[in-house]
Enzyme design. Structure first.
Site, PDB file in Angstrom:
ATOM      1  N   GLY A  52     -15.194   3.407   3.887  1.00 22.15           N
ATOM      2  CA  GLY A  52     -14.067   4.182   3.393  1.00 22.15           C
ATOM      3  C   GLY A  52     -13.435   3.635   2.134  1.00 22.15           C
ATOM      4  CD  GLN A  53     -14.831  -0.286  -2.529  1.00 19.84           C
ATOM      5  OE1 GLN A  53     -15.967  -0.510  -2.117  1.00 19.84           O
ATOM      6  NE2 GLN A  53     -14.285  -0.945  -3.544  1.00 19.84           N
ATOM      7  CG  HIS A  87      -8.510  -2.851  -2.379  1.00 20.02           C
ATOM      8  ND1 HIS A  87      -9.460  -2.190  -3.134  1.00 20.02           N
ATOM      9  CD2 HIS A  87      -8.391  -2.153  -1.230  1.00 20.02           C
ATOM     10  CE1 HIS A  87      -9.887  -1.130  -2.477  1.00 20.02           C
ATOM     11  NE2 HIS A  87      -9.271  -1.081  -1.309  1.00 20.02           N
ATOM     12  CG  ASP A 134      -2.068   0.980   1.095  1.00 16.06           C
ATOM     13  OD1 ASP A 134      -3.218   0.531   0.983  1.00 16.06           O
ATOM     14  OD2 ASP A 134      -1.802   2.215   1.107  1.00 16.06           O
ATOM     15  CG  ASN A 178     -12.055  -0.745   3.992  1.00 13.92           C
ATOM     16  OD1 ASN A 178     -12.474  -1.187   5.061  1.00 13.92           O
ATOM     17  ND2 ASN A 178     -10.850  -0.217   3.865  1.00 13.92           N
ATOM     18  CG  HIS A 187      -6.888  -2.950   3.070  1.00 13.01           C
ATOM     19  ND1 HIS A 187      -6.117  -1.803   2.935  1.00 13.01           N
ATOM     20  CD2 HIS A 187      -8.074  -2.669   2.498  1.00 13.01           C
ATOM     21  CE1 HIS A 187      -6.825  -0.876   2.312  1.00 13.01           C
ATOM     22  NE2 HIS A 187      -8.021  -1.367   2.037  1.00 13.01           N
TER      23      HIS A 187
HETATM   24  P1  AMP Z   1      -9.704   1.499   0.334  1.00 14.77           P
HETATM   25  O1  AMP Z   1      -9.799   2.777   1.144  1.00 14.77           O
HETATM   26  O2  AMP Z   1     -10.088   0.260   1.100  1.00 14.77           O
HETATM   27  O3  AMP Z   1     -10.412   1.622  -0.989  1.00 14.77           O
HETATM   28  O4  AMP Z   1      -8.160   1.289   0.065  1.00 14.77           O
HETATM   29  C1  AMP Z   1      -7.493   1.848  -1.013  1.00 14.77           C
HETATM   30  C2  AMP Z   1      -6.038   1.750  -0.674  1.00 14.77           C
HETATM   31  O5  AMP Z   1      -5.295   1.930  -1.852  1.00 14.77           O
HETATM   32  C3  AMP Z   1      -5.571   2.798   0.343  1.00 14.77           C
HETATM   33  O6  AMP Z   1      -5.033   2.145   1.476  1.00 14.77           O
HETATM   34  C4  AMP Z   1      -4.520   3.586  -0.442  1.00 14.77           C
HETATM   35  O7  AMP Z   1      -3.434   3.980   0.357  1.00 14.77           O
HETATM   36  C5  AMP Z   1      -4.103   2.588  -1.505  1.00 14.77           C
HETATM   37  N1  AMP Z   1      -3.565   3.171  -2.724  1.00 14.77           N
HETATM   38  C6  AMP Z   1      -4.063   4.201  -3.436  1.00 14.77           C
HETATM   39  N2  AMP Z   1      -3.314   4.439  -4.524  1.00 14.77           N
HETATM   40  C7  AMP Z   1      -2.306   3.516  -4.499  1.00 14.77           C
HETATM   41  C8  AMP Z   1      -1.190   3.240  -5.348  1.00 14.77           C
HETATM   42  N3  AMP Z   1      -0.943   3.963  -6.461  1.00 14.77           N
HETATM   43  N4  AMP Z   1      -0.366   2.228  -4.998  1.00 14.77           N
HETATM   44  C9  AMP Z   1      -0.596   1.512  -3.895  1.00 14.77           C
HETATM   45  N5  AMP Z   1      -1.632   1.710  -3.056  1.00 14.77           N
HETATM   46  C10 AMP Z   1      -2.468   2.703  -3.351  1.00 14.77           C
END
Ligand code: AMP
Ligand code: ZN
Length: 112
Positions: free
Chosen positions: A91-92, A98, A28, A85, A100
């Protein structure tokens, strides 16, 4: 193309930690714990709400891969958390499912 599909297509760089025909895992960009890896299907699925019976296999692969990565990171015994999420209240922010994988420190429960 969504952000994570662009990572799969190598249009956006990422720190990739695992890849096979169906699954990609990468660190992440904004880690919330010493280990914070995202495990995604290569096939685009926007949210868990869109899952179909044919997707059961890929979801199992995501979970199993997270557990393997936890073992490789040495956090399988100390403990880890796996989270999907979904939509606003959770908070998606990226609408490509994905998983986590979080660990390497104590994680509060219930989550915020
Ligand atoms: P969510 O809030 O569950 O949708 O998680 C999205 C996640 O993607 C967050 O933890 C971000 O930090 C991560 N994220 C966003 N852009 C990138 C990226 N370019 N590379 C890696 N992780 C990312
Ligand atoms: Zn996508």
């Amino acid at each position: 193309m969504c952000l994570f599909c662009k990572i799969i297509a190598r249009e956006i760089p990422a720190s990739i930690v695992y890849e096979d025909d169906r699954v990609l895992a990468f660190d992440d960009i904004n880690p919330q714990a010493p280990t914070h890896v995202l495990v995604i299907p290569k096939r685009h699925i926007g949210t868990l709400s869109e899952l179909q019976p044919d997707d059961d296999g890929i979801v199992g692969e995501l979970v199993r891969r997270a557990a393997i990565l936890a073992g490789e990171r040495g956090i399988a015994i100390s403990g880890f958390r796996t989270v999907f999420n979904t939509n606003r209240d959770a908070g998606q922010t990226v609408f490509h499912i994905h998983l986590h994988l979080l660990g390497g420190r104590g994680l509060a429960w219930p989550p915020g």
